[in-house]
Design an enzyme around this catalytic site. Structure first.
Site, short mmCIF file in Angstrom:
data_model
loop_
_atom_site.label_atom_id
_atom_site.label_comp_id
_atom_site.label_asym_id
_atom_site.label_seq_id
_atom_site.Cartn_x
_atom_site.Cartn_y
_atom_site.Cartn_z
N ASP A 8 0.86 -1.18 0.00
CA ASP A 8 0.00 0.00 0.00
C ASP A 8 0.89 1.23 0.00
O ASP A 8 2.13 1.12 -0.09
CB ASP A 8 -0.95 0.00 1.20
CG ASP A 8 -2.30 0.63 0.85
OD1 ASP A 8 -2.32 1.83 0.53
OD2 ASP A 8 -3.32 -0.08 0.89
N GLU A 30 -10.26 2.74 -4.79
CA GLU A 30 -9.87 4.10 -4.41
C GLU A 30 -8.78 4.67 -5.32
O GLU A 30 -7.68 5.02 -4.88
CB GLU A 30 -9.43 4.13 -2.95
CG GLU A 30 -10.54 3.74 -1.98
CD GLU A 30 -10.14 3.79 -0.53
OE1 GLU A 30 -11.02 4.00 0.33
OE2 GLU A 30 -8.93 3.61 -0.24
N HIS A 41 -3.09 3.08 -4.60
CA HIS A 41 -2.42 2.63 -3.37
C HIS A 41 -1.01 2.11 -3.65
O HIS A 41 -0.58 1.13 -3.06
CB HIS A 41 -3.26 1.54 -2.68
CG HIS A 41 -4.52 2.05 -2.06
ND1 HIS A 41 -4.54 2.71 -0.86
CD2 HIS A 41 -5.80 2.01 -2.50
CE1 HIS A 41 -5.79 3.04 -0.56
NE2 HIS A 41 -6.58 2.65 -1.55
#
Length: 766
Positions: free
Chosen positions: A202, A350, A290
């Site tokens: 991440d 995201e 990410h």
């Protein structure tokens, strides 16, 4: 967390077994504290006694499971049993049974003469071994040696309701040692969980060695302390569970760095350890978003060389450069060498796509491939990677965002966004396999409360809107542990235990009617968790509120949720400690003050701290209203608000009247606010308690008082408060905001300690 519970000795337990032949199911469930409870259990008389002379006999394919059973029994007997293919009297027999067709199913038959474990596949035998483990005395877990062990006579026929019974652990935000991963796997195995999803990369850290790109771990695995570390350090002042594990802190070039990574050999050892316990480890390398840790090491991965956070998320890798695909494919080739699982998780959540819109390379690619928009461009990346996976006989899993731009039917969708309830329905109807991981209630990084276990146990993996055939696409569920605010092994234990036991039983039995027996069986599981040194969350102190009022005096009495606990309190603002006084029954309160209470185990481990604010009030008199109309006047705002007060200066998009406190089904905006105003017409004098559950925030005012403050952006949580009211109408205002989440709003009341109920419609007026 540690606690000690009075338990009957094994002799007393066996005497109960000898005196009972066949007992009702409810009685059986209380006698045998198994989690998850078997599909069918019939108890009998007597017991099978295991001694050093007992042997284990087996079919050829069950050698691994025989060794696991032998390791378990040797902890209690002090020596290992002989394992043989020959049939012996007084033996534990592992038998191949082709008639048992369900995957992971088993039959366990215990008589005074022998134990027979029958299954078609090794996983079924292993689950039977874990059932035996829970039937054995807790002392076995601690390695306390006895001359003999006893198993109660019974027969069990058992199989899981769902194929996917998973747990997820984020090792990127905060890192966890190999030794902890193995502990985590052992606990999953005890409760028959079978999928471990490791979030390996991440923005905050890259945790797996990739030999072709060494800087991913040389640089990407380490960071200076970030804002999440600082927040944990601040909370560690009052709670040592938030202390960052020091083994992951190093000094390099004069800097203090946090991090760590797994070598490929280390991770292969974990994979083998899990496989022996029939747990499949699914690796996640999250992309195209990410990826900040990777981009820091290899800036060519972005469209413009920038690596920073956008408005909400970090900049992603560029899906329009062949270098990106070369990198991704090289990484996943090595991942596939480490992880034999047929599943690979690519993330896909995201993603800030704004830089893609500015890229000449992306504009050219979109024109060439006929890609109409940025979500479809993300799908181009995801679908191309899936072809790469499929060519190597792997199946791709992605978070539910990957369906937005179009996805193949062969991709597996992992649903998490509770504010997009149609996502799993759309995916299942499209023919995709779906795994349910909704943030509410399956994000185990959310602070647990008195309702957490109930909500997990009663979670239905099948979303509304699917017919029976479509529902077959839902293969199970998993709980996710995101570790931004989980910096230690103790904190991780606290967050997922005992919640995981509720998830384990729900996914294995799929029978909500067993909830009450589950709670009783859970009490019997705590000593086993103690023996396994699990730093679990102590049960909630029952019936406590956030805000109390009294007119003359208040009285505080708290029932102990478990034997052996001591409840201690303070009134000077300090956190209760082992030296604090024990709470009397009752504590009489005659002046406004803050009472802090916490439960302590005999070893001194502290449970959650509860701050109980007592305010002295006179009864609030009613107001006169002219010709009241039914319902409350509601104002609806299509906007994002960080707190409810920000609505007061905003312009409403619409108004309506409602006779109940609930989010209207017509509301579709992902972020919004609603104000409810009018009068609450109560039928009698009394101390009224209000329970306000919000996802995200809400503030309740009655008269001029803030009665319940549940403000801010957060997952579903309940806050409570009291107010002394005289019969009649009182000004009422409730402000509610939704930032993009669960659309949860619920208000209940009780009077003078009665059972909480929803507010009657005829109490609400304007």
């Amino acid at each position: 967390m540690k606690l000690f519970i009075q338990r009957r000795g094994i002799v007393t337990f066996l005497m109960l077994l000898w005196s009972i032949s066949i007992v009702p199911v409810s009685a059986q469930e209380s006698r045998f504290p198994l989690i998850p409870y078997p599909a069918k259990l019939t108890a009998g008389k007597g017991s099978f006694i295991i001694t050093s002379k007992t042997s284990i006999t087996l079919a050829e394919r069950f050698w691994n499971e025989a060794n696991e059973l032998n390791d378990l029994l040797s902890k209690g007997l002090g020596k290992k049993l002989s394992i043989t293919k020959n049939s012996n009297p007084h033996a534990i027999k592992l038998v191949y049974d082709a008639s048992i067709t369900a995957p992971e199913a088993y039959k366990l038959t215990i008589t005074p003469q022998q134990v027979i474990i029958a299954a078609k596949d090794p996983a079924g035998v292993f689950h039977a071994v874990e059932t035996i483990r829970q039937l054995l005395p807790v002392a076995v877990e601690s390695g306390i040696v006895n001359n003999q062990l006893a198993l109660p006579v019974m027969s069990i026929t058992d199989e899981p309701a769902y194929e996917w019974r998973g747990m997820h652990l984020d090792v990127s935000r905060h890192f966890f040692a190999i030794s902890y991963l193995k502990k985590f796997i052992d606990r999953m195995a005890l409760y028959k969980m079978n999928k471990l999803h490791l979030h390996l990369t991440d923005d905050q850290g890259w945790r797996i060695e990739i030999k072709k790109y060494p800087k991913l771990t040389e640089e990407g695995a380490w960071r200076t302390f970030n804002n999440q570390d600082s927040a944990c350090m601040k909370r560690a002042v009052d709670n040592p569970d938030f202390t960052i594990d020091k083994e992951h802190i190093i000094q390099r070039d004069g800097k203090t760095l946090y991090g760590g990574f797994y070598t490929q050999d280390e991770m292969k050892s974990v994979v083998a350890y899990a496989a022996a316990r029939h747990i499949d480890i699914i690796p996640e390398i999250d992309m195209p978003g990410h990826m900040m840790a990777a981009i820091n090491a290899y800036p060519f991965l972005t469209c413009n060389g920038e690596n920073k956070f956008g408005e909400l998320f970090s900049k992603p890798v560029c899906p329009c450069n062949e270098n990106t695909f070369e990198f991704a494919e090289n990484v996943f080739k090595e991942i596939m060498e480490i992880f034999p699982s047929k599943y690979i998780h690519i993330g896909g959540d995201e993603v800030d796509r704004s830089d893609w819109a500015k890229s000449d390379a992306c504009k050219a690619l979109m024109q060439k491939e006929g890609i109409k928009d940025l979500p479809a461009l993300q799908s181009y990346f995801i679908n191309r990677m899936e072809k790469f996976f499929n060519a190597r006989e792997r199946k791709m899993i992605g978070w539910d965002e990957i369906i937005e731009g179009g996805v193949t039917k062969t991709a597996i969708i992992m649903y998490w966004r509770t504010w997009v309830p149609g996502a799993p329905v759309k995916a299942a109807q499209n023919g995709n396999t779906v795994i349910m991981t909704p943030g509410e209630p399956l994000y185990f990084d959310a602070q647990p409360d008195q309702y957490s276990i109930y909500k997990v146990y009663h979670f239905n993996p099948i979303p509304k809107g699917l017919n029976r055939k479509e529902a077959s696409a839902i293969i199970g569920a998993q709980a996710n542990i995101w570790t931004e605010m989980i910096p230690s092994e103790n904190r991780a234990d606290y967050m997922y235990m005992p919640r995981m036991t509720a998830l384990a039983e729900m996914l294995w039995t799929n029978d909500q009617s067993k909830y009450n027996s589950y709670l009783k069986r859970l009490v019997e599981q705590y000593p086993r968790m103690d023996a396994l040194k699990i730093h679990y969350r102590l049960p909630d102190l029952p019936g406590l509120l956030n805000e109390y009022v009294f007119t003359d005096e208040g009285k505080l009495s708290i029932s102990k949720p478990l034997p052996g606990l001591v409840i201690r309190y303070t009134t000077d603002g300090s956190i209760p400690a082992v030296s604090s006084p024990e709470l009397p029954a009752p504590l009489v309160i005659k002046q406004p003050e803050m009472v802090k209470v916490a439960a302590f185990t005999p070893s001194g481990t502290r449970g959650d701290v509860y701050s109980l604010n007592y305010t002295q009030q006179n009864m609030l008199g009613p107001v006169k209203i002219g010709s009241p109309k039914p319902g409350l006047v509601c104002s609806y705002y299509k906007a994002f608000f960080k707190e409810t007060a920000l609505m007061h200066n905003a312009k409403a998009d619409s108004t309506f009247t409602s006779d109940k406190i609930a989010v209207p089904p017509t509301v579709k905006a992902p972020s919004f606010g609603i104000t409810y105003k009018g009068y609450l017409d109560v039928p009698s004098d009394g101390i009224y308690t209000f329970f306000l559950t919000c996802d995200d925030g809400g503030v309740l005012r009655i008269g001029d008082n803030i009665t319940v403050n549940n403000d801010g952006n957060h997952s579903a949580q309940e806050r409570s408060g009291q107010i002394a009211l005289k019969m009649g109408a009182h000004p009422f205002a409730l402000d509610f905001i939704e930032g993009g989440g669960g659309f949860k709003l619920l208000l209940k009341y009780s009077i003078n300690g009665s059972e909480p109920k929803e507010i009657p419609a005829d109490w609400l007026k304007n």
